[in-house]
Design a protein around this motif. Sequence first.
Motif, PDB file in Angstrom:
ATOM      1  N   GLU A  58     -48.506 -53.496 -71.400  1.00  0.00           N
ATOM      2  CA  GLU A  58     -48.952 -54.156 -72.648  1.00  0.00           C
ATOM      3  C   GLU A  58     -47.720 -53.958 -73.673  1.00  0.00           C
ATOM      4  O   GLU A  58     -47.059 -53.236 -73.889  1.00  0.00           O
ATOM      5  CB  GLU A  58     -49.975 -53.008 -73.445  1.00  0.00           C
ATOM      6  CG  GLU A  58     -51.316 -52.957 -72.502  1.00  0.00           C
ATOM      7  CD  GLU A  58     -52.313 -51.918 -73.122  1.00  0.00           C
ATOM      8  OE1 GLU A  58     -53.454 -51.752 -72.934  1.00  0.00           O
ATOM      9  OE2 GLU A  58     -51.712 -51.066 -73.983  1.00  0.00           O
ATOM     10  N   ALA A  59     -47.433 -55.262 -74.015  1.00  0.00           N
ATOM     11  CA  ALA A  59     -46.583 -55.400 -75.081  1.00  0.00           C
ATOM     12  C   ALA A  59     -45.217 -54.816 -75.012  1.00  0.00           C
ATOM     13  O   ALA A  59     -44.765 -54.213 -75.794  1.00  0.00           O
ATOM     14  CB  ALA A  59     -46.996 -55.437 -76.716  1.00  0.00           C
ATOM     15  N   VAL A  60     -44.773 -54.950 -73.632  1.00  0.00           N
ATOM     16  CA  VAL A  60     -43.473 -53.946 -73.573  1.00  0.00           C
ATOM     17  C   VAL A  60     -42.407 -54.677 -73.965  1.00  0.00           C
ATOM     18  O   VAL A  60     -42.064 -55.913 -73.583  1.00  0.00           O
ATOM     19  CB  VAL A  60     -43.336 -53.780 -71.844  1.00  0.00           C
ATOM     20  CG1 VAL A  60     -41.955 -53.143 -71.641  1.00  0.00           C
ATOM     21  CG2 VAL A  60     -44.459 -52.922 -71.374  1.00  0.00           C
ATOM     22  N   ASN A  61     -41.426 -54.020 -74.575  1.00  0.00           N
ATOM     23  CA  ASN A  61     -40.210 -54.486 -75.180  1.00  0.00           C
ATOM     24  C   ASN A  61     -39.287 -53.612 -74.880  1.00  0.00           C
ATOM     25  O   ASN A  61     -39.224 -52.303 -74.796  1.00  0.00           O
ATOM     26  CB  ASN A  61     -40.244 -54.526 -76.739  1.00  0.00           C
ATOM     27  CG  ASN A  61     -41.007 -55.581 -77.024  1.00  0.00           C
ATOM     28  OD1 ASN A  61     -40.406 -57.060 -77.109  1.00  0.00           O
ATOM     29  ND2 ASN A  61     -42.389 -55.600 -77.826  1.00  0.00           N
ATOM     30  N   LYS A  62     -37.902 -54.230 -74.615  1.00  0.00           N
ATOM     31  CA  LYS A  62     -36.944 -53.373 -74.322  1.00  0.00           C
ATOM     32  C   LYS A  62     -35.358 -54.141 -74.633  1.00  0.00           C
ATOM     33  O   LYS A  62     -35.339 -55.211 -74.541  1.00  0.00           O
ATOM     34  CB  LYS A  62     -36.714 -53.226 -72.692  1.00  0.00           C
ATOM     35  CG  LYS A  62     -35.387 -52.569 -72.163  1.00  0.00           C
ATOM     36  CD  LYS A  62     -35.504 -51.975 -70.865  1.00  0.00           C
ATOM     37  CE  LYS A  62     -33.963 -51.212 -70.786  1.00  0.00           C
ATOM     38  NZ  LYS A  62     -33.847 -50.029 -71.703  1.00  0.00           N
ATOM     39  N   TYR A  63     -34.666 -53.285 -75.138  1.00  0.00           N
ATOM     40  CA  TYR A  63     -33.342 -53.765 -75.715  1.00  0.00           C
ATOM     41  C   TYR A  63     -32.279 -53.058 -75.093  1.00  0.00           C
ATOM     42  O   TYR A  63     -32.269 -51.729 -74.709  1.00  0.00           O
ATOM     43  CB  TYR A  63     -33.026 -53.432 -77.289  1.00  0.00           C
ATOM     44  CG  TYR A  63     -33.974 -54.163 -78.129  1.00  0.00           C
ATOM     45  CD1 TYR A  63     -33.762 -55.210 -78.709  1.00  0.00           C
ATOM     46  CD2 TYR A  63     -35.282 -53.521 -78.393  1.00  0.00           C
ATOM     47  CE1 TYR A  63     -34.780 -55.912 -79.757  1.00  0.00           C
ATOM     48  CE2 TYR A  63     -36.413 -54.309 -78.985  1.00  0.00           C
ATOM     49  CZ  TYR A  63     -35.984 -55.496 -79.828  1.00  0.00           C
ATOM     50  OH  TYR A  63     -36.886 -55.905 -80.579  1.00  0.00           O
ATOM     51  N   PHE A  64     -31.354 -53.974 -74.823  1.00  0.00           N
ATOM     52  CA  PHE A  64     -29.838 -53.173 -74.277  1.00  0.00           C
ATOM     53  C   PHE A  64     -29.003 -53.172 -75.621  1.00  0.00           C
ATOM     54  O   PHE A  64     -28.447 -54.391 -75.677  1.00  0.00           O
ATOM     55  CB  PHE A  64     -29.250 -53.805 -72.673  1.00  0.00           C
ATOM     56  CG  PHE A  64     -29.933 -53.637 -71.636  1.00  0.00           C
ATOM     57  CD1 PHE A  64     -30.100 -52.162 -71.308  1.00  0.00           C
ATOM     58  CD2 PHE A  64     -30.257 -54.437 -70.578  1.00  0.00           C
ATOM     59  CE1 PHE A  64     -30.823 -51.842 -70.101  1.00  0.00           C
ATOM     60  CE2 PHE A  64     -30.855 -54.037 -69.573  1.00  0.00           C
ATOM     61  CZ  PHE A  64     -31.051 -52.871 -69.331  1.00  0.00           C
ATOM     62  N   GLY A  65     -28.886 -52.403 -76.186  1.00  0.00           N
ATOM     63  CA  GLY A  65     -28.027 -52.574 -77.618  1.00  0.00           C
ATOM     64  C   GLY A  65     -28.999 -53.451 -78.519  1.00  0.00           C
ATOM     65  O   GLY A  65     -30.136 -53.305 -78.888  1.00  0.00           O
ATOM     66  N   SER A  66     -28.191 -54.806 -78.705  1.00  0.00           N
ATOM     67  CA  SER A  66     -29.008 -55.669 -79.419  1.00  0.00           C
ATOM     68  C   SER A  66     -29.396 -56.733 -78.736  1.00  0.00           C
ATOM     69  O   SER A  66     -30.218 -57.923 -79.239  1.00  0.00           O
ATOM     70  CB  SER A  66     -27.966 -56.198 -80.576  1.00  0.00           C
ATOM     71  OG  SER A  66     -26.959 -56.879 -79.761  1.00  0.00           O
ATOM     72  N   VAL A  87     -34.219 -57.748 -74.046  1.00  0.00           N
ATOM     73  CA  VAL A  87     -34.273 -58.124 -72.407  1.00  0.00           C
ATOM     74  C   VAL A  87     -35.718 -58.232 -72.129  1.00  0.00           C
ATOM     75  O   VAL A  87     -35.806 -59.111 -71.105  1.00  0.00           O
ATOM     76  CB  VAL A  87     -33.414 -57.139 -71.575  1.00  0.00           C
ATOM     77  CG1 VAL A  87     -32.061 -57.506 -71.734  1.00  0.00           C
ATOM     78  CG2 VAL A  87     -33.542 -55.572 -71.986  1.00  0.00           C
ATOM     79  N   LEU A  88     -36.554 -57.549 -72.686  1.00  0.00           N
ATOM     80  CA  LEU A  88     -38.010 -57.929 -72.218  1.00  0.00           C
ATOM     81  C   LEU A  88     -38.815 -57.851 -73.789  1.00  0.00           C
ATOM     82  O   LEU A  88     -38.620 -57.458 -74.620  1.00  0.00           O
ATOM     83  CB  LEU A  88     -38.639 -56.471 -71.734  1.00  0.00           C
ATOM     84  CG  LEU A  88     -37.963 -56.278 -70.185  1.00  0.00           C
ATOM     85  CD1 LEU A  88     -38.601 -54.955 -69.844  1.00  0.00           C
ATOM     86  CD2 LEU A  88     -38.398 -57.453 -69.210  1.00  0.00           C
ATOM     87  N   LYS A  89     -39.223 -59.091 -73.678  1.00  0.00           N
ATOM     88  CA  LYS A  89     -40.005 -59.488 -75.046  1.00  0.00           C
ATOM     89  C   LYS A  89     -41.628 -59.461 -74.780  1.00  0.00           C
ATOM     90  O   LYS A  89     -42.223 -60.414 -73.913  1.00  0.00           O
ATOM     91  CB  LYS A  89     -39.546 -60.722 -75.447  1.00  0.00           C
ATOM     92  CG  LYS A  89     -38.327 -60.860 -75.829  1.00  0.00           C
ATOM     93  CD  LYS A  89     -37.538 -62.147 -76.087  1.00  0.00           C
ATOM     94  CE  LYS A  89     -36.103 -62.239 -76.123  1.00  0.00           C
ATOM     95  NZ  LYS A  89     -35.579 -63.893 -75.719  1.00  0.00           N
ATOM     96  N   GLU A 125     -35.247 -65.332 -69.851  1.00  0.00           N
ATOM     97  CA  GLU A 125     -35.151 -64.806 -71.248  1.00  0.00           C
ATOM     98  C   GLU A 125     -35.907 -63.676 -71.397  1.00  0.00           C
ATOM     99  O   GLU A 125     -36.365 -63.792 -73.048  1.00  0.00           O
ATOM    100  CB  GLU A 125     -34.853 -65.927 -72.228  1.00  0.00           C
ATOM    101  CG  GLU A 125     -33.707 -66.782 -71.705  1.00  0.00           C
ATOM    102  CD  GLU A 125     -33.116 -67.542 -72.784  1.00  0.00           C
ATOM    103  OE1 GLU A 125     -33.993 -67.985 -73.605  1.00  0.00           O
ATOM    104  OE2 GLU A 125     -32.358 -68.832 -72.473  1.00  0.00           O
ATOM    105  N   GLY A 126     -36.442 -62.825 -70.564  1.00  0.00           N
ATOM    106  CA  GLY A 126     -37.287 -61.811 -70.990  1.00  0.00           C
ATOM    107  C   GLY A 126     -38.613 -61.941 -71.276  1.00  0.00           C
ATOM    108  O   GLY A 126     -39.446 -60.970 -71.801  1.00  0.00           O
ATOM    109  N   GLN A 127     -39.159 -63.286 -71.092  1.00  0.00           N
ATOM    110  CA  GLN A 127     -40.556 -63.467 -71.376  1.00  0.00           C
ATOM    111  C   GLN A 127     -41.219 -64.035 -70.192  1.00  0.00           C
ATOM    112  O   GLN A 127     -40.658 -64.748 -69.360  1.00  0.00           O
ATOM    113  CB  GLN A 127     -40.679 -64.436 -72.507  1.00  0.00           C
ATOM    114  CG  GLN A 127     -40.147 -64.205 -73.815  1.00  0.00           C
ATOM    115  CD  GLN A 127     -40.267 -65.389 -74.830  1.00  0.00           C
ATOM    116  OE1 GLN A 127     -41.624 -65.912 -75.110  1.00  0.00           O
ATOM    117  NE2 GLN A 127     -39.309 -65.914 -75.185  1.00  0.00           N
TER     118      GLN A 127
END
Lengths: 260, 267
Positions: free
Chosen positions: B22-30, B33-35, B237-239
């Motif tokens: 559910e609505a997973v978001n991940k960042y590598f620094g700025s 990568v997952l939106k 692009e992460g989506q």
Amino acid sequence: MYFFDWKVFLQYTWPPTALQNPLIRTGLIVTVVVSVIAQVLGVIFGLIAALGKMSRLVPLRWLSEAYIWYFRGTPLLVQMSLLFFGFGVTHIYNFPTISLGMIAVSGAIQAGTLALAINEGAYMEEIIRAGIESIDPGQMEAAKSLGMNYRLAMSRIILPQAAKVIIPPLGNEFNNMMKTTSLMQVISAGELFYAYTQVNARIFKPFELFIAASLYYLFLTTVWSLIQARIEAGLGERKGVERGPSMMQRLFSGAGKGVR
Amino acid sequence: MTIPGQPPTANPAALSSVVKAEAVNKYFGSLHVLKDINLEVQKNETVVIIGPSGSGKSTFLRCINHLEKINSGHIYVNGHLNGYSERNGKLIEDSENNIARQRAEIGMVFQRFNLFPHMTALENILEAPLRVRQTPLAQAKAEGERLLARVGLASKRDSYPNQLSGGQQQRVAIARALAMRPSLMLFDEPTSALDPEMIGEVLDVMKELAQEMTMIVVSHEIGFAKAAARRVIFIDEGQILERGTPDQIFNSPQHERTRAFLSKVLI
């Protein structure tokens, strides 16, 4: 013109006569036993420091860094003197003689062994960490994805592989260790070099006696090199990896046939 | 292509979902990568994720068994929040042993096999059942040999990984993951590191497995997706840009980016 005293030289070199001297006999045993114990402890300290330095916890990393910084940055001779004389005079720890059944282990031997081990740990840390870091990170991921925790993954997957990388430099460290035990002479720990200095104090033949002492160290390090070559050859074979001839085979071609 | 499509948002109560993101978001620094990834995978369903390299598909897979942390959202595996517990709306990372326990239920197959090189094929398979599950040796061995036979490598039980071909290594890796009796299998580009002539033997094992396992497969093997996947997801692009049956995605992609990507892959 110096007259080389062959009689003294041979008496203190030829094992049947040299080892009749209780100082030298004990000294040889102390040197070997202390080397083994200090090296084993050094590996343990090094492993702890390596894991500390790779830890996610910042205080552990700092502790490891400080340990390595101090013990690699100061002379072993000073560390040993500080531990034995310094700790003794301040009564932080007196290193009382410990008796193990028939054998009495002097405080100097304890302090010397401990100093050697702590110092060695600071060097083993780098060797062990390099070994661990040489292993593909995919190995840790595979272990974790199978449900292993960090300890299990380290002990079953990472360290056995790292050992292959660690063992050759570890063998060299042990070679150094046997020679470095001679520093314990300054705290009168009764190892091999101390024994020869004691004999020298009595008959004053430093040239002959110290050559004789050096030959005993040469004997120990050479025997160890041969053992090390066999261990390394065995390490390669178990994986089905082709290896060149071992040092045994190179030295005595044909004699190494039974070597696995 | 005869496999019926499942509308991605449907969640019939009859089917239990094995993975629910559910609505997973991940960042590598700025780098985002997952939106807002939303995905539900039902029991015994095979989902294939495709997308350009760097699109985040492998990262998403690694988030499912917590090899990567997520910054927000929820990933449930078998109804449990994986790798985290939630307190006052905040994600708090679980203890190491809890995470390990959850991972034991999820099999993962890697692009580079990651077999343990100091162990034989059989030892690779036995390691986790013996050490993690404390399965009795005789039972684990029987099970391990059965799995090796199943991937067609019974005769290779005593071979070390460096004595096996890439395809054989990957089949051992699949058997190793199956030995933990996982309820979910994740495949991270399992054939990308293989020579072309070895891809088939690995895909055959996977196709057979797809009939009885819940699987999420990151792969560009269109043939496999058509034969074994119930759904195909296109990530860019992460989506998630598009999802549907293999037939929908490969024969009539709606999104322009999907079409552009497929035109490069499908030759």
